[in-house]
Design a protein around this motif. Structure first.
Motif, PDB file in Angstrom:
ATOM      1  N   PHE A   1       0.829  -1.201   0.000  1.00 37.02           N
ATOM      2  CA  PHE A   1       0.000   0.000   0.000  1.00 37.02           C
ATOM      3  C   PHE A   1       0.863   1.249   0.000  1.00 37.02           C
ATOM      4  O   PHE A   1       0.630   2.186  -0.771  1.00 37.02           O
ATOM      5  CB  PHE A   1      -0.927  -0.006   1.220  1.00 37.02           C
ATOM      6  CG  PHE A   1      -1.819   1.192   1.308  1.00 37.02           C
ATOM      7  CD1 PHE A   1      -3.009   1.258   0.584  1.00 37.02           C
ATOM      8  CD2 PHE A   1      -1.480   2.277   2.103  1.00 37.02           C
ATOM      9  CE1 PHE A   1      -3.826   2.368   0.645  1.00 37.02           C
ATOM     10  CE2 PHE A   1      -2.296   3.394   2.177  1.00 37.02           C
ATOM     11  CZ  PHE A   1      -3.472   3.440   1.446  1.00 37.02           C
ATOM     12  N   LEU A   2       1.880   1.260   0.861  1.00 31.11           N
ATOM     13  CA  LEU A   2       2.775   2.422   0.926  1.00 31.11           C
ATOM     14  C   LEU A   2       3.589   2.570  -0.362  1.00 31.11           C
ATOM     15  O   LEU A   2       3.784   3.694  -0.858  1.00 31.11           O
ATOM     16  CB  LEU A   2       3.697   2.303   2.135  1.00 31.11           C
ATOM     17  CG  LEU A   2       3.027   2.497   3.497  1.00 31.11           C
ATOM     18  CD1 LEU A   2       3.979   2.139   4.622  1.00 31.11           C
ATOM     19  CD2 LEU A   2       2.532   3.936   3.653  1.00 31.11           C
ATOM     20  N   ALA A   3       4.067   1.452  -0.893  1.00 30.12           N
ATOM     21  CA  ALA A   3       4.827   1.518  -2.145  1.00 30.12           C
ATOM     22  C   ALA A   3       3.940   1.985  -3.294  1.00 30.12           C
ATOM     23  O   ALA A   3       4.373   2.772  -4.150  1.00 30.12           O
ATOM     24  CB  ALA A   3       5.431   0.150  -2.457  1.00 30.12           C
ATOM     25  N   GLY A   4       2.704   1.503  -3.315  1.00 30.55           N
ATOM     26  CA  GLY A   4       1.777   1.940  -4.349  1.00 30.55           C
ATOM     27  C   GLY A   4       1.472   3.424  -4.247  1.00 30.55           C
ATOM     28  O   GLY A   4       1.414   4.133  -5.263  1.00 30.55           O
TER      29      GLY A   4
ATOM     30  N   THR B   1     -10.837  17.235   4.577  1.00 28.31           N
ATOM     31  CA  THR B   1     -10.693  15.787   4.439  1.00 28.31           C
ATOM     32  C   THR B   1      -9.658  15.235   5.409  1.00 28.31           C
ATOM     33  O   THR B   1      -9.895  14.219   6.096  1.00 28.31           O
ATOM     34  CB  THR B   1     -10.305  15.430   2.998  1.00 28.31           C
ATOM     35  OG1 THR B   1     -11.317  15.903   2.098  1.00 28.31           O
ATOM     36  CG2 THR B   1     -10.147  13.933   2.836  1.00 28.31           C
ATOM     37  N   VAL B   2      -8.496  15.881   5.485  1.00 28.62           N
ATOM     38  CA  VAL B   2      -7.439  15.394   6.374  1.00 28.62           C
ATOM     39  C   VAL B   2      -7.876  15.477   7.837  1.00 28.62           C
ATOM     40  O   VAL B   2      -7.651  14.539   8.621  1.00 28.62           O
ATOM     41  CB  VAL B   2      -6.135  16.186   6.149  1.00 28.62           C
ATOM     42  CG1 VAL B   2      -5.099  15.835   7.214  1.00 28.62           C
ATOM     43  CG2 VAL B   2      -5.576  15.900   4.750  1.00 28.62           C
TER      44      VAL B   2
ATOM     45  N   LEU C   1     -10.902  15.368   9.061  1.00 25.32           N
ATOM     46  CA  LEU C   1     -11.937  14.383   9.358  1.00 25.32           C
ATOM     47  C   LEU C   1     -11.389  12.955   9.381  1.00 25.32           C
ATOM     48  O   LEU C   1     -11.786  12.135  10.212  1.00 25.32           O
ATOM     49  CB  LEU C   1     -13.068  14.494   8.329  1.00 25.32           C
ATOM     50  CG  LEU C   1     -13.938  15.757   8.422  1.00 25.32           C
ATOM     51  CD1 LEU C   1     -14.888  15.836   7.234  1.00 25.32           C
ATOM     52  CD2 LEU C   1     -14.725  15.775   9.729  1.00 25.32           C
ATOM     53  N   LEU C   2     -10.469  12.654   8.469  1.00 28.87           N
ATOM     54  CA  LEU C   2      -9.938  11.292   8.380  1.00 28.87           C
ATOM     55  C   LEU C   2      -8.908  10.987   9.459  1.00 28.87           C
ATOM     56  O   LEU C   2      -8.765   9.835   9.882  1.00 28.87           O
ATOM     57  CB  LEU C   2      -9.301  11.070   7.008  1.00 28.87           C
ATOM     58  CG  LEU C   2     -10.225  10.899   5.814  1.00 28.87           C
ATOM     59  CD1 LEU C   2      -9.422  10.903   4.523  1.00 28.87           C
ATOM     60  CD2 LEU C   2     -11.018   9.594   5.927  1.00 28.87           C
ATOM     61  N   TRP C   3      -8.175  11.994   9.878  1.00 24.84           N
ATOM     62  CA  TRP C   3      -7.010  11.808  10.751  1.00 24.84           C
ATOM     63  C   TRP C   3      -7.266  10.879  11.942  1.00 24.84           C
ATOM     64  O   TRP C   3      -6.508   9.922  12.167  1.00 24.84           O
ATOM     65  CB  TRP C   3      -6.507  13.166  11.222  1.00 24.84           C
ATOM     66  CG  TRP C   3      -5.218  13.126  11.987  1.00 24.84           C
ATOM     67  CD1 TRP C   3      -5.066  12.972  13.338  1.00 24.84           C
ATOM     68  CD2 TRP C   3      -3.897  13.238  11.446  1.00 24.84           C
ATOM     69  NE1 TRP C   3      -3.730  12.994  13.680  1.00 24.84           N
ATOM     70  CE2 TRP C   3      -2.991  13.154  12.535  1.00 24.84           C
ATOM     71  CE3 TRP C   3      -3.391  13.421  10.159  1.00 24.84           C
ATOM     72  CZ2 TRP C   3      -1.613  13.240  12.361  1.00 24.84           C
ATOM     73  CZ3 TRP C   3      -2.019  13.501   9.981  1.00 24.84           C
ATOM     74  CH2 TRP C   3      -1.153  13.407  11.088  1.00 24.84           C
ATOM     75  N   PRO C   4      -8.320  11.088  12.741  1.00 27.83           N
ATOM     76  CA  PRO C   4      -8.493  10.242  13.935  1.00 27.83           C
ATOM     77  C   PRO C   4      -8.749   8.771  13.615  1.00 27.83           C
ATOM     78  O   PRO C   4      -8.471   7.897  14.449  1.00 27.83           O
ATOM     79  CB  PRO C   4      -9.716  10.857  14.636  1.00 27.83           C
ATOM     80  CG  PRO C   4      -9.869  12.213  14.051  1.00 27.83           C
ATOM     81  CD  PRO C   4      -9.377  12.111  12.646  1.00 27.83           C
TER      82      PRO C   4
ATOM     83  N   ILE D   1       0.683  10.390   8.601  1.00 29.56           N
ATOM     84  CA  ILE D   1       1.602  11.328   7.944  1.00 29.56           C
ATOM     85  C   ILE D   1       1.729  11.020   6.457  1.00 29.56           C
ATOM     86  O   ILE D   1       1.633  11.940   5.621  1.00 29.56           O
ATOM     87  CB  ILE D   1       2.977  11.329   8.633  1.00 29.56           C
ATOM     88  CG1 ILE D   1       2.839  11.804  10.091  1.00 29.56           C
ATOM     89  CG2 ILE D   1       3.950  12.211   7.865  1.00 29.56           C
ATOM     90  CD1 ILE D   1       2.303  13.206  10.228  1.00 29.56           C
ATOM     91  N   PRO D   2       1.944   9.748   6.053  1.00 30.05           N
ATOM     92  CA  PRO D   2       2.018   9.463   4.609  1.00 30.05           C
ATOM     93  C   PRO D   2       0.753   9.858   3.855  1.00 30.05           C
ATOM     94  O   PRO D   2       0.837  10.420   2.757  1.00 30.05           O
ATOM     95  CB  PRO D   2       2.246   7.952   4.559  1.00 30.05           C
ATOM     96  CG  PRO D   2       2.899   7.620   5.852  1.00 30.05           C
ATOM     97  CD  PRO D   2       2.283   8.556   6.856  1.00 30.05           C
ATOM     98  N   VAL D   3      -0.411   9.579   4.436  1.00 32.19           N
ATOM     99  CA  VAL D   3      -1.664   9.921   3.760  1.00 32.19           C
ATOM    100  C   VAL D   3      -1.834  11.429   3.656  1.00 32.19           C
ATOM    101  O   VAL D   3      -2.252  11.958   2.615  1.00 32.19           O
ATOM    102  CB  VAL D   3      -2.869   9.279   4.476  1.00 32.19           C
ATOM    103  CG1 VAL D   3      -4.184   9.875   3.977  1.00 32.19           C
ATOM    104  CG2 VAL D   3      -2.863   7.766   4.259  1.00 32.19           C
TER     105      VAL D   3
END
Length: 210
Positions: free
Chosen positions: A77-80, A115-116, A118-121, A129-131
């Protein structure tokens, strides 16, 4: 349009149809077969239409991300995500310094922040951090894509939507029925529109009629 271009575009459309129908039907082998064909076919079509090398690179880096995301492993997932990020850098360089709307930029900035936040928690701690970093790069690409006109601009927006749908899945938010179908539908449309929009901006109506 050259016969080879028509054939490659038809093959891309067929692969897209097989992939989307497979996702709706829950036929995983069809998805595993069709998904890796999409970006190479689109890239080959773009090359026959005189695509800039940066567009071809962006599409092939998208192919790398597609293949890696077929695996459920965390490293894949991270590599993608890294492969897609490199593709966004190619798009950003391709778009150059052409002017874009400040108002549109403000809308994208609001969308990114919201978006960030709301998604963060709900994101796994190791992915936050990557996202967030990837989301910033993706949003910049989506915004700057409008510099090449409405086709590319819509493609950039759909790319942002597609990856946002993926992020909501990672955060384990409630999903639409057949969530992978909607991810791939918006992604396929995004990459095609970015390609068509780039070719139109570079070479004009006659060279990019499809």
């Amino acid at each position: 349009m050259k016969t080879s271009s028509r054939a490659l575009l038809a093959a891309f459309a067929l692969a897209a149809a097989v992939d989307l129908v497979s996702l709706l039907a829950g036929a995983e082998p069809g998805h595993q077969l069709a998904k890796p064909l999409l970006m190479p076919l689109l890239a080959a079509y773009a090359v026959t239409r005189g695509a800039p090398k940066l567009l071809t690179a962006a599409l092939l880096l998208g192919w790398g991300g597609d293949v890696l995301l077929l695996s459920g492993a965390d490293w894949a997932f991270l590599a993608g995500m890294g492969s897609f990020a490199a593709g966004h850098v190619c798009y950003l360089v391709l778009f150059g310094r052409r002017r874009t709307s400040p108002a549109l930029g403000a809308l994208y900035a609001v969308a990114l922040t919201g978006t960030v936040v709301l998604l963060w928690p709900d994101l796994p701690a190791e992915l936050r951090i990557p996202v967030a970093g990837y989301s910033l790069l993706l949003t910049a690409m989506a915004y700057r894509s409008s510099a090449l006109g409405p086709l590319a601009g819509l493609g950039g927006a759909l790319f942002l939507l597609s990856d946002t749908l993926i992020a909501t899945g990672v955060a384990e938010w409630p999903q639409l029925p057949a969530p992978d179908f909607w991810v791939m539908l918006t992604y396929i449309a995004a990459q095609y529109l970015l390609t068509a929009g780039t070719l139109h901006a570079m070479y004009g109506e006659r060279r990019t009629t499809v």
